[in-house]
Design an enzyme around this catalytic site. Structure first.
Site, PDB file in Angstrom:
ATOM      1  CG  HIS A 151       4.918 -17.150   5.887  1.00 51.57           C
ATOM      2  ND1 HIS A 151       5.635 -18.172   5.312  1.00 51.57           N
ATOM      3  CD2 HIS A 151       5.374 -17.051   7.153  1.00 51.57           C
ATOM      4  CE1 HIS A 151       6.464 -18.683   6.203  1.00 51.57           C
ATOM      5  NE2 HIS A 151       6.328 -18.014   7.324  1.00 51.57           N
TER       6      HIS A 151
ATOM      7  CE1 TYR B 173      -1.323  -3.115   7.622  1.00 51.54           C
ATOM      8  CE2 TYR B 173      -1.047  -2.851   9.999  1.00 51.54           C
ATOM      9  CZ  TYR B 173      -1.299  -2.307   8.751  1.00 51.54           C
ATOM     10  OH  TYR B 173      -1.509  -0.960   8.623  1.00 51.54           O
TER      11      TYR B 173
ATOM     12  NE  ARG C  60      -3.366  -0.106   2.857  1.00 55.00           N
ATOM     13  CZ  ARG C  60      -3.868   0.069   4.091  1.00 55.00           C
ATOM     14  NH1 ARG C  60      -3.766  -0.896   4.994  1.00 55.00           N
ATOM     15  NH2 ARG C  60      -4.448   1.210   4.410  1.00 55.00           N
TER      16      ARG C  60
END
Length: 429
Positions: free
Chosen positions: A328, A331, A298
């Site tokens: 993996h 966040y 993002r």
């Protein structure tokens, strides 16, 4: 468009149609941009003013010639060259527009045309001896003129004084009862002027009048971007499934997997690999870095050289140092991560307290254990460790191990007693 917003405010590859045309004009060196709007298009006016355009109002709408004439007061005493562009024709390149302006060195008016595969309702450009004789609207063309495949894009350029002088002589004596901008060609020629055609590619001239047209324009843009990437030395594993934004930059020797979507503001540097099914927006991917599959980057993400962001990892407003890894199920938001650090699976930077965002700082050579929650603001010093399952709320000194979890207690026989009690309750229900 069957939409609550005006056509030219619809998005094409991350940029609204009106912004495409504005960008083209600015890159071609235009000093001023005047947007002609109608009273009903307040949303267009608001958008144009926010983009620092000047405004001219056309009310009522009586054709393209009338629209340009409505900008006369806004143009004022400007005596330079003027180009007329259309906000629903987004793909005309700066190079092509520059060619139109350059043609004015030997002509009084220059028109952008193209060879159409299916001329249809396009106006026809009628040339004679290398000069443009006239533009004929399809509805008013003869059979011989309809056979001409050189068509009018609508884009036209001329010196300001000549253009507005010719517009004074345009009438609305035609099948539509409108004032056609195209009539200035014959008017200038009768006054001894010279008109020339500049040829562009048909794909550039796609106009948008419907959702289907918008999709077609996007498809054309995507095809061009894919071809450019391949020609520039980028590997696209399955080109037809990669989608670019208007400003995507991918350097040579990068490898892009299947079904990758680039939002605005992306730079992928040389040697980086973007694996399949990634969505990337507002991010920089460093040299030799690896992303995905199934990762999301993002805005504000900056991945250092040889860093690794694996599957089902989301990164936002975070700087990742050289060689650091989040392999993996993680966040990372509002964080700075040093070089050579390892972020274990299931790690979350808890950056939002319901009111404000807070920063997580992770030093060099840090090992973050699986399923760690880093409650920002918090700092993990160089070489620090966090134990698996830790909820870290305090700073961790360099080379320290943080253990932040409740000691395990085993209650012997509890599970068997629980199952027996629940089975009896269920039997009675």
């Amino acid at each position: 468009m069957k939409s609550s917003k005006s056509k030219v405010l619809h998005d094409l590859a991350g940029l609204r149609l009106i912004e495409w045309v504005r960008t083209c004009a600015l890159e071609a060196g235009c000093e001023r941009i005047i947007c002609v709007v109608g009273d009903a298009n307040q949303d267009v006016r608001d958008a144009a003013e926010a983009l620092s355009m000047e405004i001219a109002v056309q009310e009522p709408q009586q054709g393209t010639g009338h629209a340009v004439d409505c900008a006369k007061d806004a143009v004022g005493d400007f005596e330079g060259d003027i180009a007329v562009l259309f906000a629903d024709t987004p793909l005309i390149t700066t190079q092509t527009l520059n060619s139109v302006f350059e043609a004015l060195t030997e002509a009084d008016v220059a028109v952008l045309g193209f060879e159409a595969n299916v001329p249809g309702a396009y106006g026809r450009l009628i040339e004679r001896d290398g000069t443009l004789e006239k533009i004929v609207e399809a509805k008013e063309a003869s059979a011989e003129e309809l056979a001409v495949t050189l068509c009018n894009s609508g884009v036209l350029a001329s010196q300001s004084g000549r253009l507005f002088k010719a517009l004074e002589q345009v009438t609305n004596e035609n099948s539509k009862g409108e004032y056609y901008l195209t009539d200035v060609i014959e008017i200038m020629r009768k006054d001894g002027g010279c008109a020339r055609v500049v040829r562009g590619h048909e794909d550039e001239m796609l106009g948008v009048n419907s959702r289907a047209d918008l999709a077609a324009a996007n498809a054309s843009f995507q095809t061009n971007m894919r071809n450019m990437a391949l020609e520039d030395g980028v590997t696209l594993r399955h080109p037809e499934t990669v989608y670019f934004s208007y400003d995507t930059v991918i350097e040579r020797d990068a490898v892009i997997g299947e079904n990758v979507v680039f939002g605005p503001g992306v730079i992928v540097k040389s040697g980086a690999t973007i694996h399949a099914f990634c969505h990337i927006e507002g991010a920089t991917v460093g040299e030799g870095a690896s992303v995905g599959p199934f990762a999301r980057l993002r805005p504000g993400t900056d991945l250092g050289p040889d860093s690794f962001i694996g599957n089902f990892v989301e990164v936002k407003n975070t700087k990742v140092g050289r060689g650091s890894k989040a392999s993996h199920l993680t966040y990372l938001g509002d964080a700075v991560i040093g070089a050579g650090s390892n972020i274990g699976a299931g790690t979350v930077t808890c950056n939002y307290d319901g009111f404000f965002k807070h920063k997580t700082t992770i030093g060099d050579g840090v090992f973050i254990g699986t399923h760690t929650s880093l409650v920002a603001p918090v700092t993990i010093g160089d070489g620090g460790f966090t134990a698996t399952g830790a909820v870290v709320t305090k700073n961790v000194p360099a080379d320290a191990l943080a253990i932040a979890r409740v000691d395990q207690v085993n209650k012997l026989g509890w599970a068997a007693r629980f199952r027996e009690a629940m089975s009896k309750r269920k039997a009675k229900s």
